[in-house]
Design a protein around this motif. Structure first.
Motif, PDB file in Angstrom:
ATOM      1  N   VAL A 187       0.859  -1.178   0.000  1.00 18.76           N
ATOM      2  CA  VAL A 187       0.000   0.000   0.000  1.00 18.76           C
ATOM      3  C   VAL A 187       0.899   1.233   0.000  1.00 18.76           C
ATOM      4  CG1 VAL A 187      -1.936   1.147   1.132  1.00 18.76           C
ATOM      5  CG2 VAL A 187      -1.603  -1.323   1.446  1.00 18.76           C
ATOM      6  N   VAL A 188       0.655   2.135  -0.949  1.00 18.87           N
ATOM      7  CA  VAL A 188       1.411   3.387  -1.011  1.00 18.87           C
ATOM      8  C   VAL A 188       0.538   4.475  -0.403  1.00 18.87           C
ATOM      9  CG1 VAL A 188       2.584   5.034  -2.524  1.00 18.87           C
ATOM     10  CG2 VAL A 188       2.509   2.606  -3.139  1.00 18.87           C
ATOM     11  N   THR A 189       1.065   5.188   0.585  1.00 20.11           N
ATOM     12  CA  THR A 189       0.274   6.234   1.231  1.00 20.11           C
ATOM     13  C   THR A 189       1.041   7.551   1.222  1.00 20.11           C
ATOM     14  OG1 THR A 189       1.148   5.978   3.493  1.00 20.11           O
ATOM     15  CG2 THR A 189      -0.599   4.467   2.829  1.00 20.11           C
ATOM     16  N   GLN A 190       0.298   8.632   1.323  1.00 22.58           N
ATOM     17  CA  GLN A 190       0.931   9.939   1.540  1.00 22.58           C
ATOM     18  C   GLN A 190       0.055  10.737   2.488  1.00 22.58           C
ATOM     19  OE1 GLN A 190       1.360  12.759  -1.704  1.00 22.58           O
ATOM     20  NE2 GLN A 190       3.236  13.565  -0.811  1.00 22.58           N
ATOM     21  N   ASN A 191       0.681  11.351   3.478  1.00 22.41           N
ATOM     22  CA  ASN A 191      -0.037  12.115   4.510  1.00 22.41           C
ATOM     23  C   ASN A 191      -1.208  11.301   5.069  1.00 22.41           C
ATOM     24  OD1 ASN A 191       1.780  14.146   3.942  1.00 22.41           O
ATOM     25  ND2 ASN A 191       0.426  15.118   2.452  1.00 22.41           N
ATOM     26  N   ASP A 192      -0.937  10.027   5.323  1.00 18.10           N
ATOM     27  CA  ASP A 192      -1.894   9.107   5.956  1.00 18.10           C
ATOM     28  C   ASP A 192      -3.118   8.778   5.094  1.00 18.10           C
ATOM     29  OD1 ASP A 192      -0.113   9.255   8.011  1.00 18.10           O
ATOM     30  OD2 ASP A 192      -1.300  10.647   9.217  1.00 18.10           O
ATOM     31  N   LYS A 193      -2.994   9.028   3.789  1.00 21.32           N
ATOM     32  CA  LYS A 193      -4.081   8.638   2.883  1.00 21.32           C
ATOM     33  C   LYS A 193      -3.586   7.551   1.938  1.00 21.32           C
ATOM     34  CE  LYS A 193      -7.027  12.648   2.442  1.00 21.32           C
ATOM     35  NZ  LYS A 193      -7.224  13.899   1.735  1.00 21.32           N
ATOM     36  N   VAL A 194      -4.475   6.627   1.591  1.00 20.60           N
ATOM     37  CA  VAL A 194      -4.117   5.571   0.647  1.00 20.60           C
ATOM     38  C   VAL A 194      -4.090   6.148  -0.765  1.00 20.60           C
ATOM     39  CG1 VAL A 194      -4.860   3.395  -0.383  1.00 20.60           C
ATOM     40  CG2 VAL A 194      -5.074   3.744   2.095  1.00 20.60           C
ATOM     41  N   LEU A 195      -2.936   6.034  -1.425  1.00 17.92           N
ATOM     42  CA  LEU A 195      -2.842   6.497  -2.813  1.00 17.92           C
ATOM     43  C   LEU A 195      -3.150   5.365  -3.779  1.00 17.92           C
ATOM     44  CD1 LEU A 195       0.400   8.694  -2.940  1.00 17.92           C
ATOM     45  CD2 LEU A 195      -1.962   9.412  -2.593  1.00 17.92           C
ATOM     46  N   ARG A 196      -2.572   4.187  -3.526  1.00 16.56           N
ATOM     47  CA  ARG A 196      -2.790   3.018  -4.387  1.00 16.56           C
ATOM     48  C   ARG A 196      -2.291   1.781  -3.668  1.00 16.56           C
ATOM     49  NH1 ARG A 196       0.418   6.905  -6.469  1.00 16.56           N
ATOM     50  NH2 ARG A 196       2.625   6.444  -6.190  1.00 16.56           N
ATOM     51  N   ASP A 197      -2.753   0.624  -4.148  1.00 20.60           N
ATOM     52  CA  ASP A 197      -2.259  -0.616  -3.554  1.00 20.60           C
ATOM     53  C   ASP A 197      -2.038  -1.644  -4.642  1.00 20.60           C
ATOM     54  OD1 ASP A 197      -5.473  -0.815  -3.070  1.00 20.60           O
ATOM     55  OD2 ASP A 197      -4.619  -2.784  -3.470  1.00 20.60           O
ATOM     56  N   TYR A 198      -1.113  -2.529  -4.379  1.00 15.68           N
ATOM     57  CA  TYR A 198      -0.780  -3.589  -5.333  1.00 15.68           C
ATOM     58  C   TYR A 198      -0.926  -4.926  -4.637  1.00 15.68           C
ATOM     59  CZ  TYR A 198       1.373   0.391  -7.644  1.00 15.68           C
ATOM     60  OH  TYR A 198       1.589   1.613  -8.223  1.00 15.68           O
ATOM     61  N   ARG A 199      -1.589  -5.865  -5.288  1.00 16.80           N
ATOM     62  CA  ARG A 199      -1.746  -7.196  -4.722  1.00 16.80           C
ATOM     63  C   ARG A 199      -2.075  -8.127  -5.861  1.00 16.80           C
ATOM     64  NH1 ARG A 199      -7.456  -8.078  -4.095  1.00 16.80           N
ATOM     65  NH2 ARG A 199      -8.337  -6.372  -5.291  1.00 16.80           N
TER      66      ARG A 199
END
Ligand SMILES: [Zn+2]
Length: 302
Positions: A187-199
């Motif tokens: 999970v890629v986050t910035q400023n505690d928000k989810v930007l995108r995830d890979y699975r």
């Protein structure tokens, strides 16, 4: 290097192109010397972009006799390497046709497109160029071996792999979740928000936290202090923090590890034990279209 474009004449898919390149260059070094490879394959030069808002580009004629690759000079080296490989993919894929002005221009979000495009020709080309770039820079035969090392999925291992292949952690993570035996999500986050995830949707269930949402208060990133650039320990987290868990149902353990990065970014690795996750598999299969299921069987490596 001995390879030339003639060697790739019969290849029409990203997978086939990479296979042929590796067949003709079995000693290809890691990290893959992408610029040298481009020059062997009729790319005349690789130069910085002058158009704002784009990450990469390719100038070529409709017959693709030769080409010039453009890259965003402001981007980190690892990302530039991926961009150059992506543009080489557009150049080599016979079905990728440049615009009337004789070019491809690709944005950063195009470099992350992983699926879709059945009804959108442009998106399909981006997805294919990304598959090509990923497999070329992380040749599956070697990458698979490196990913299998270590008892548990671990961000420290992911960082070492990214360094070895000279790709970004995010690009390495996209391939890591496919090749690692255990179910893993990044999970890629910035400023505690989810930007995108890979699975890998066959191994890891969909997250209950959508893109753009705040990360859960009980996630490891928020419940502990982290130091920038230092991967956390791997910690068990209640599966309900990140996943849909039916009430009264016993869920397999979920492990969480965090790497805090600069500018408010963080990478979160979620993982489960290899034997677990089966209960979610049927749901995921059901979500797929028959075309996706078929692709899955034909190209299990993707
Ligand atoms: Zn592109």
């Amino acid at each position: 290097m001995n390879i030339s474009r003639i060697d790739l004449a019969d290849a029409a898919s990203p997978e086939r192109l990479v296979l042929e390149i590796l067949k003709h260059e079995p000693q290809l070094a890691i990290p893959v010397p992408i610029e040298e490879l481009c020059l062997r394959l009729d790319i005349l030069e690789i130069v910085p972009l002058t158009t704002d808002g784009y990450e990469g580009g390719l100038l070529t004629s409709a017959d693709k006799f030769n080409g010039t690759i453009l890259f965003n000079e402001a981007s980190p080296r690892e990302r530039r390497r991926f961009t150059i490989a992506h543009e080489l993919g557009h150049f080599l894929m016979p079905s990728h046709v440049p615009s009337a002005e004789g070019r491809f221009l690709c944005r950063l979000q195009d470099m992350r497109a992983l699926k879709g495009g059945e009804s959108d020709r442009r998106l399909k080309m981006e997805v294919e160029a990304n598959r090509f770039a990923s497999q070329l820079l992380m040749p599956p035969q070697k990458f698979r071996v490196d990913v299998a090392v270590g008892k548990d999925p671990d961000i420290r291992q992911l960082s070492a792999i990214a360094k070895k292949y000279d790709v970004s952690k995010e690009a390495a993570g996209r391939a890591y979740v496919k090749f690692r035996e255990e179910p893993v999500a990044i999970v890629v986050t910035q400023n505690d928000k989810v930007l995108r995830d890979y699975r890998d949707s066959l191994k890891f269930p969909r997250l209950s936290v959508p893109t753009g949402a705040m990360i859960p208060a009980h996630s490891l990133l928020l419940r502990r202090k982290h130091e920038i650039g230092v991967p956390s320990e791997i910690d068990e987290t209640d599966a309900g923090v990140w996943l849909h868990v039916e009430r009264g149902r016993q869920s397999a353990p979920l492990y969480e590890q965090v790497l805090l990065q600069r500018q408010g970014f963080a990478l979160i690795m979620l993982s489960r034990e290899a034997a677990s996750g089966d209960e979610d598999e049927a749901d995921e299969e059901a979500e797929m279209t028959s075309a996706e299921r078929l692709k899955r069987r034909l190209y299990p490596d993707r």
